[in-house]
Motif scaffolding. Sequence first.
Motif, PDB file in Angstrom:
ATOM      1  N   LYS A 136      42.426  34.697  36.281  1.00  0.00           N
ATOM      2  CA  LYS A 136      42.900  35.959  36.857  1.00  0.00           C
ATOM      3  C   LYS A 136      42.237  37.156  36.187  1.00  0.00           C
ATOM      4  O   LYS A 136      41.942  38.162  36.835  1.00  0.00           O
ATOM      5  CB  LYS A 136      44.424  36.046  36.725  1.00  0.00           C
ATOM      6  CG  LYS A 136      45.075  36.971  37.729  1.00  0.00           C
ATOM      7  CD  LYS A 136      46.578  36.733  37.800  1.00  0.00           C
ATOM      8  CE  LYS A 136      47.166  37.357  39.059  1.00  0.00           C
ATOM      9  NZ  LYS A 136      48.614  37.058  39.202  1.00  0.00           N
ATOM     10  N   ARG A 197      42.119  44.564  46.685  1.00  0.00           N
ATOM     11  CA  ARG A 197      43.034  44.314  45.563  1.00  0.00           C
ATOM     12  C   ARG A 197      43.235  42.809  45.376  1.00  0.00           C
ATOM     13  O   ARG A 197      43.430  42.079  46.338  1.00  0.00           O
ATOM     14  CB  ARG A 197      44.380  44.992  45.809  1.00  0.00           C
ATOM     15  CG  ARG A 197      44.331  46.508  45.769  1.00  0.00           C
ATOM     16  CD  ARG A 197      45.677  47.155  46.069  1.00  0.00           C
ATOM     17  NE  ARG A 197      46.100  46.889  47.432  1.00  0.00           N
ATOM     18  CZ  ARG A 197      47.151  46.143  47.745  1.00  0.00           C
ATOM     19  NH1 ARG A 197      47.903  45.576  46.795  1.00  0.00           N
ATOM     20  NH2 ARG A 197      47.490  45.946  49.013  1.00  0.00           N
ATOM     21  N   GLN A 198      43.205  42.368  44.139  1.00  0.00           N
ATOM     22  CA  GLN A 198      43.318  40.943  43.849  1.00  0.00           C
ATOM     23  C   GLN A 198      44.594  40.341  44.429  1.00  0.00           C
ATOM     24  O   GLN A 198      44.590  39.209  44.939  1.00  0.00           O
ATOM     25  CB  GLN A 198      43.267  40.711  42.337  1.00  0.00           C
ATOM     26  CG  GLN A 198      43.218  39.252  41.935  1.00  0.00           C
ATOM     27  CD  GLN A 198      43.225  39.072  40.420  1.00  0.00           C
ATOM     28  OE1 GLN A 198      44.167  39.474  39.736  1.00  0.00           O
ATOM     29  NE2 GLN A 198      42.160  38.492  39.890  1.00  0.00           N
ATOM     30  N   GLU A 199      45.679  41.095  44.400  1.00  0.00           N
ATOM     31  CA  GLU A 199      46.946  40.554  44.890  1.00  0.00           C
ATOM     32  C   GLU A 199      46.923  40.301  46.395  1.00  0.00           C
ATOM     33  O   GLU A 199      47.774  39.575  46.911  1.00  0.00           O
ATOM     34  CB  GLU A 199      48.108  41.485  44.532  1.00  0.00           C
ATOM     35  CG  GLU A 199      47.955  42.918  44.981  1.00  0.00           C
ATOM     36  CD  GLU A 199      47.379  43.820  43.901  1.00  0.00           C
ATOM     37  OE1 GLU A 199      47.768  45.008  43.873  1.00  0.00           O
ATOM     38  OE2 GLU A 199      46.561  43.342  43.092  1.00  0.00           O
ATOM     39  N   GLU A 200      45.957  40.872  47.108  1.00  0.00           N
ATOM     40  CA  GLU A 200      45.869  40.633  48.545  1.00  0.00           C
ATOM     41  C   GLU A 200      45.450  39.203  48.869  1.00  0.00           C
ATOM     42  O   GLU A 200      45.852  38.657  49.896  1.00  0.00           O
ATOM     43  CB  GLU A 200      44.889  41.621  49.193  1.00  0.00           C
ATOM     44  CG  GLU A 200      45.353  43.071  49.166  1.00  0.00           C
ATOM     45  CD  GLU A 200      44.347  43.999  49.805  1.00  0.00           C
ATOM     46  OE1 GLU A 200      43.822  43.661  50.893  1.00  0.00           O
ATOM     47  OE2 GLU A 200      44.061  45.072  49.231  1.00  0.00           O
ATOM     48  N   TRP A 202      44.995  36.572  46.162  1.00  0.00           N
ATOM     49  CA  TRP A 202      45.209  35.626  45.074  1.00  0.00           C
ATOM     50  C   TRP A 202      46.101  34.450  45.464  1.00  0.00           C
ATOM     51  O   TRP A 202      45.829  33.302  45.139  1.00  0.00           O
ATOM     52  CB  TRP A 202      45.793  36.361  43.865  1.00  0.00           C
ATOM     53  CG  TRP A 202      46.037  35.484  42.673  1.00  0.00           C
ATOM     54  CD1 TRP A 202      47.230  34.942  42.278  1.00  0.00           C
ATOM     55  CD2 TRP A 202      45.072  35.036  41.727  1.00  0.00           C
ATOM     56  NE1 TRP A 202      47.064  34.197  41.140  1.00  0.00           N
ATOM     57  CE2 TRP A 202      45.743  34.233  40.780  1.00  0.00           C
ATOM     58  CE3 TRP A 202      43.692  35.236  41.581  1.00  0.00           C
ATOM     59  CZ2 TRP A 202      45.093  33.634  39.706  1.00  0.00           C
ATOM     60  CZ3 TRP A 202      43.039  34.638  40.512  1.00  0.00           C
ATOM     61  CH2 TRP A 202      43.734  33.849  39.600  1.00  0.00           C
TER      62      TRP A 202
END
Length: 269
Positions: A136, A197-200, A202
């Motif tokens: 991450k 965005r990474q949370e989109e 991950w």
Amino acid sequence: MITTGAAPARSNRKRDMVADGDVRIEVIAEGAGPLVVVLPSRGRDSEDYDEVASGIAKAGFRVLRPQPRGTCRSTGPMKGLTLHDFARDVAAVIEHAGGGPAVVAGHAFGNWIARMTAVDHPRLVRGVAILAAAAKTYPGALSEAVTRSADITLAEDERLKYLRSTFFAPGHDAGVWLKGWYPEANESQFAAGRATRQEEWWGAGTAPLLDLQAALDPFKPRAAMNELRDEFGERVTLVVIPDAGHALIPEQPAAVIAAIVAWMRKLPR
């Protein structure tokens, strides 16, 4: 969406063009059976996966290898993109092949697109195989080393230094990756990753995940080995391939084939 056939590279390997709006994606296709889509790492094309694709096809699967925009015969807008745009390209390929649902296997940067596809187009994806995925968080110097590995204006000796330290385990021939880089595609993909965005992406939606790690991958230190399993629990199957670095595919193709095929055979139809 249209397709144009081309002469096969071998008896059951064909190349088609899938069109979606102003995007044209060249696809290498082979085999018959449940659908598998294989995505390459940043700045590279799908030719790296000849051996792996052939092995998966021989195990009873239909393997599609989209060439990313800006590589080989694939074309489309290259600036102002996000991972959602690349996921849409993958979705167009799956739709053209009958809608799947498909297992989407992405190597390194390609796993970001694989996960994004599962988020944006869940009905088209029945599982995501994550090959040599970074942790991450990882040092920015590693990303810079990828950029230098791909920089064809540098001397080969300098590029080999970065390829050996970043991609390949000791004793493996890093020279096999001196070729196969596409600077415009590399720049476009790097920018798209930063613009998303990474949370989109991950979590890969709700798809089952195969976390196929390389034991000597600097992007995935052993301290981070279980991070996906810890976060997503039973959705994640973890397999570690010994004697392999971040490149993984050219280093241990037989082990990669075996792990992916074994996992896919356990997935619900």
